[in-house]
Every structure is written in C-alpha cells, then in structure tokens.
Scaffold this active site. Structure first.
Site, mmCIF file in Angstrom:
data_model
loop_
_atom_site.group_PDB
_atom_site.id
_atom_site.type_symbol
_atom_site.label_atom_id
_atom_site.label_comp_id
_atom_site.label_asym_id
_atom_site.label_seq_id
_atom_site.Cartn_x
_atom_site.Cartn_y
_atom_site.Cartn_z
ATOM 1 C CB SER A 116 -54.102 79.166 10.275
ATOM 2 O OG SER A 116 -52.840 78.534 10.153
ATOM 3 C CE1 TYR B 43 -53.764 78.079 15.755
ATOM 4 C CE2 TYR B 43 -52.853 77.242 13.703
ATOM 5 C CZ TYR B 43 -53.227 78.300 14.500
ATOM 6 O OH TYR B 43 -53.070 79.598 14.050
#
Length: 254
Positions: free
Chosen positions: A138, A151
């Site tokens: 990501s 995350y």
C-alpha cells in the site's frame, strides 16, 4: 495466447474487491485459480462468475492466519506457479487508538497470513523450478497516512518481506514483487463510508476520491491488470520491486 495459460495461481482474499478482480482476470487469461478465503459466500460468487465464463476456479475456505490450514490447502493444490498475497483487513486509528487486540488482529491477517502463504508455497515453487509472487502492499508502506498506524505497520512488513523473498530466491527462479495502491473503490470503501459518515456518503466519497491527484479512486480491475503483468512471463526480468498504482499520490500530493 493468454498470458497465464497452463499456470496454477493461488489468490488469497479472492472473494471480494481487488482479489476478486485479480481472480477473474487471471482465470480469463488461462490460469487455474485457487481462492483462499475466509468468506465462503464471496469466494463462491467469484468462482461462479469464473466458471460461468468457461474458466477454472476452486475455493478453499480457510483462515490465512492459521498455518496448518494454509499448508493443507497448498498440499491439495499441488503445483503452484503464481501466488498473490491479497488477503487483508483495515484499521482506523493512531497509536493511542490502537489497542493490543487491534494490533494483533491486523498482524495476524495482514502479516502472518502473507507469511503463512509464502512459507507454504515457496518450497513447492522451488521443486517446480520457479514461480511468481505478488504481495499487495500500500502507499501506507512508504507515506505517512493519518490514523492508519496498525494498517501502515502491516503494509510496511509486506513491502519488506517482498524484497527479502526476492533476494533469497533469485537462484530458484522465484520472482517476488509488490503493488502499492492508493484508494481503490471496493465494497469495503462503500461500507466504511456508510458506517462512519451516515447521510454524508456522497460528500465523503468525493473527498476521498479527490485525495488522489488524478481526482478519483482506482478501479479493482486496474489493479488486476498490473498484477497480471507482474505475474506473467512478460515480467520475467522483474523482481524485487514495488509498484505504486496511486493516481500520483506519492509523488504529486504536495
């Protein structure tokens, strides 16, 4: 000729969103697709779509954070040419709003789940003379994102594991790369907005879309096309790289 003809591909989290788009495209390109997913209904829907179009898809209902389950499923698959580590969950909050349970939950799925798949698949690829691994990282792995502490931790680990595997298995003809998307319009995004911003869905969708300099979110199918290239023989000279697919977020968002 289709890009993945004769290839066997394992895709974790293939029942929805990006994983579903990758599964459908890989099957259309000739791969025999094996979905590893905790959600049997979502995975079954993906498999039904693939099989209805003449493709081949098998669903393995399992928890990627449980190593024995992953090892058993990989043993059933047999030959593996491609692994896509896509399964993951999200968490919103900074470090003060990330409980130990929150942190462990993200780690178990996003980090340990990817490790379990790598641990199970790499010996099979070595025995078969090589393979292609793609891990979904990501932009949060390389750019500070507000309220995404756990995350971001997990995606940073994915980024690092991809490089480590690429280095360690060069001589085994195993390629390892990662993709780092910005926001992608998936059912998760719609659910997140509906839950956290009731009555403001349209406004918040627009705001989140505009956070990418290109002015919109990515489509899952766009992520799938990059995944296809990196897992195909067209990318035979590519390993040890991360590919942002971010609408300019990393370089242009200043």
């Amino acid at each position: 000729m289709a890009k993945l003809t004769g290839k066997v591909a394992i895709i974790t989290g293939g029942g929805s969103g990006i994983g579903r788009a990758i599964s459908v495209l890989f099957a259309a390109e000739g791969a025999s697709v094996h979905i590893f997913d905790l959600n049997p209904s979502g995975a079954a829907d993906t498999a039904a779509e693939i099989n209805a179009k003449g493709g081949h898809c098998v669903v393995h209902t399992l928890n990627v954070s449980e190593q024995e389950q992953v090892l058993a499923a990989v043993a059933k698959v047999g030959k593996v040419d491609v692994l896509v580590n896509n399964a993951g969950i999200a968490h919103v909050g900074n470090v003060e709003h990330c409980s130990e349970d929150d942190f462990d939950r993200i780690y178990q799925v996003n980090v340990k789940g990817a490790y379990n798949a790598l641990y199970a698949v790499i010996p099979v690829m070595k025995a078969n003379g090589g393979g292609a691994i793609l891990n979904l990282a990501s932009i949060a792995a390389v750019v500070g994102i507000a309220d995404r502490f756990a995350y971001s931790m997990s995606k940073g680990a994915i980024y690092a594991m991809s490089l480590s595997v690429a280095r360690d298995y060069l001589q085994d003809q195993i390629r390892s790369n990662s993709i780092s998307p910005a926001r992608v319009h998936t059912p998760f995004v719609d659910g997140f907005i509906a839950k956290n911003y009731p009555g403001q869905e349209e406004q918040m969708f627009g705001k989140l879309s505009q956070s990418q300099p290109i002015g919109r979110m990515a489509k899952p199918e766009e992520i799938a096309k990059l995944a296809l290239f990196l897992c195909s023989d067209d990318a035979a000279f590519i390993t040890g790289n991360d590919y942002p697919i971010d609408g300019g977020f990393i370089k242009l968002n200043n």
